[in-house]
Scaffold this motif. Sequence first.
Motif, PDB file in Angstrom:
ATOM      1  N   ASP A 199       2.849   3.971  -1.641  1.00  0.00           N
ATOM      2  CA  ASP A 199       3.537   3.939  -0.325  1.00  0.00           C
ATOM      3  C   ASP A 199       5.141   3.934  -0.711  1.00  0.00           C
ATOM      4  N   GLU A 200       5.857   4.598   0.155  1.00  0.00           N
ATOM      5  CA  GLU A 200       7.216   4.491  -0.035  1.00  0.00           C
ATOM      6  C   GLU A 200       8.050   3.187   0.189  1.00  0.00           C
ATOM      7  N   LYS A 201       7.399   2.269   1.049  1.00  0.00           N
ATOM      8  CA  LYS A 201       7.914   0.884   1.316  1.00  0.00           C
ATOM      9  C   LYS A 201       7.234  -0.163   0.543  1.00  0.00           C
ATOM     10  N   THR A 202       6.601   0.230  -0.479  1.00  0.00           N
ATOM     11  CA  THR A 202       6.064  -0.970  -1.369  1.00  0.00           C
ATOM     12  C   THR A 202       6.873  -1.072  -2.616  1.00  0.00           C
ATOM     13  N   ALA A 203       6.544  -1.976  -3.370  1.00  0.00           N
ATOM     14  CA  ALA A 203       7.397  -2.505  -4.676  1.00  0.00           C
ATOM     15  C   ALA A 203       7.125  -1.124  -5.696  1.00  0.00           C
ATOM     16  N   GLY A 204       5.734  -0.506  -5.559  1.00  0.00           N
ATOM     17  CA  GLY A 204       5.728   0.689  -6.429  1.00  0.00           C
ATOM     18  C   GLY A 204       6.304   2.050  -5.940  1.00  0.00           C
TER      19      GLY A 204
ATOM     20  N   SER B 194       4.887  -5.419  -0.330  1.00  0.00           N
ATOM     21  CA  SER B 194       5.397  -4.837   0.930  1.00  0.00           C
ATOM     22  C   SER B 194       7.063  -5.144   0.525  1.00  0.00           C
ATOM     23  N   LEU B 195       7.618  -4.397   1.429  1.00  0.00           N
ATOM     24  CA  LEU B 195       9.216  -4.350   0.922  1.00  0.00           C
ATOM     25  C   LEU B 195       9.647  -5.691   1.628  1.00  0.00           C
ATOM     26  N   GLU B 196       9.034  -6.358   2.533  1.00  0.00           N
ATOM     27  CA  GLU B 196       9.371  -7.725   3.254  1.00  0.00           C
ATOM     28  C   GLU B 196       9.302  -8.679   1.892  1.00  0.00           C
ATOM     29  N   ARG B 197       8.075  -8.547   1.216  1.00  0.00           N
ATOM     30  CA  ARG B 197       7.781  -9.714   0.047  1.00  0.00           C
ATOM     31  C   ARG B 197       8.885  -9.467  -1.126  1.00  0.00           C
TER      32      ARG B 197
ATOM     33  N   THR C 132      11.957  -8.153  -0.957  1.00  0.00           N
ATOM     34  CA  THR C 132      13.295  -8.778  -0.325  1.00  0.00           C
ATOM     35  C   THR C 132      13.540 -10.135  -0.392  1.00  0.00           C
ATOM     36  N   ARG C 133      12.226 -10.834   0.085  1.00  0.00           N
ATOM     37  CA  ARG C 133      12.299 -12.245   0.332  1.00  0.00           C
ATOM     38  C   ARG C 133      12.419 -12.745  -1.429  1.00  0.00           C
ATOM     39  N   THR C 134      11.517 -12.171  -2.246  1.00  0.00           N
ATOM     40  CA  THR C 134      11.532 -12.627  -3.661  1.00  0.00           C
ATOM     41  C   THR C 134      12.861 -12.584  -4.141  1.00  0.00           C
ATOM     42  N   LEU C 135      13.735 -11.462  -4.118  1.00  0.00           N
ATOM     43  CA  LEU C 135      14.999 -11.260  -4.706  1.00  0.00           C
ATOM     44  C   LEU C 135      15.842 -12.366  -4.308  1.00  0.00           C
ATOM     45  N   ALA C 136      15.675 -12.595  -2.891  1.00  0.00           N
ATOM     46  CA  ALA C 136      16.568 -13.470  -2.325  1.00  0.00           C
ATOM     47  C   ALA C 136      16.269 -14.937  -2.827  1.00  0.00           C
TER      48      ALA C 136
END
Length: 434
Positions: free
Chosen positions: A291-296, A380-383, A385-389
């Motif tokens: 899926d486009e908005k996943t880590a993969g 997910s994109l949210e996960r 983003t949160r991990t990077l931050a």
Amino acid sequence: MSASTRVFVARLTGLSVFDPLGDQVGRVRDVVLVFSRARPEPRVIGLVVEVPGRRRVFVPMTRVTSIDAGAVITTGLVNMRRFEQRTNETLVAAELFDRTVQVATPEAEGAGFAQAIVEDIAIEQSPRRDWYAVKVFVRQADGVSSASRAMSRLTRRRSGKTMLVEIRDVVGLHDDAPAQSAERLLETYDDLKVADLAEVIHDLNPKRRAEVAAALDDDRLADILEELPEDDQVEIIAGLDNERAADVLEAMEPDDAADLLADLPPEQAERLLQLMEPDEAAPLRRLLSYDEKTAGGMMTTEPVILGPEATIAEALAMVRREELAPALATMVYVCRPPLEAPTGRYLGLVHIQRLLREPPHAPVGSIIDKELEPLPAHASLERVTRTLATYNLVSLPVVDDDSRLIGAVTVDDVLDHILPEDWREERHELEVKP
């Protein structure tokens, strides 16, 4: 300025633009003309000025108070909205220089016209303070082959008789005349960074955009496609023959190429994948399966990967590669062989700062950070983003269910997905006053 003020555009481009207080606003990049049937001399309506941040803005000639050999002075009020060329406007440097025209000369045979190449255009202020293009500096082109003209552009040496003629005696500057070569347009902007050149190409009409794409080599076009809005990417790749389109996709970063393929009709995307080298197509097929908005879906399949026995000196040599994106150069991922995604078992990572603190002969396996958990491909994109931050990182490993490294997701990949879809086309309405 007096009524006799005359300026050649080639000398005008590159001049600094200042406000009345002497503060630099930017540099002249081009001159904008409007042709009219009511008058043989096209009117100069303004300048394209490059301001800090490589943004090109429009400065009307009504706000230009002085032009001399070293500078352009304005009233100090500059609209910072990005310049957008209208259909009735012509850019002198970008469209008219190097154009083939017909010039009326006493020496011309037959119909009284000789073929020539536009080298420069002179603009002049009238007694009513309006500016017009009045003269054309041309180089006679009769008997000169297209190959010779191309070579002269590369060597900066021109051959043939030169003339300064009235613009009213030149046929072919407007309407259906042969356009300026795409190579000359690119030469005009050869000092721009990729993102800024992409902005220039975005502002061109579709026909001109296709001509410029055809003139670029595969690597340069690939870099520019990565910076263009999706609609422009699809338009350009669809306008190339399939063989070249496949070559350009191979030159793109895998995640960007996969995103572009996802925007194409499925049958066209599959046709291009089949034309690519199998080892180039395989990572793209893998990316398209997520899926486009996943880590993969966001990851790149080409991070820096080394085995645990590799030395720190080898790792530093890998991250020093010029072609490596800055975000990917911050991290080395350590895995068991094979060392291409999907790798053997993922062991951990080493940040570039740690590499710089250790002796060059030490193995990277001795300084692995095993504390940071890799992301699963379905994260997910949210996960992401949160991990990077949370860990103040710009790159994260992505693994499959068998703990094999399949790629890395970087902060620029995330930004592309959390910014508005039209962020590349955002217009700024800010006005700057002295």
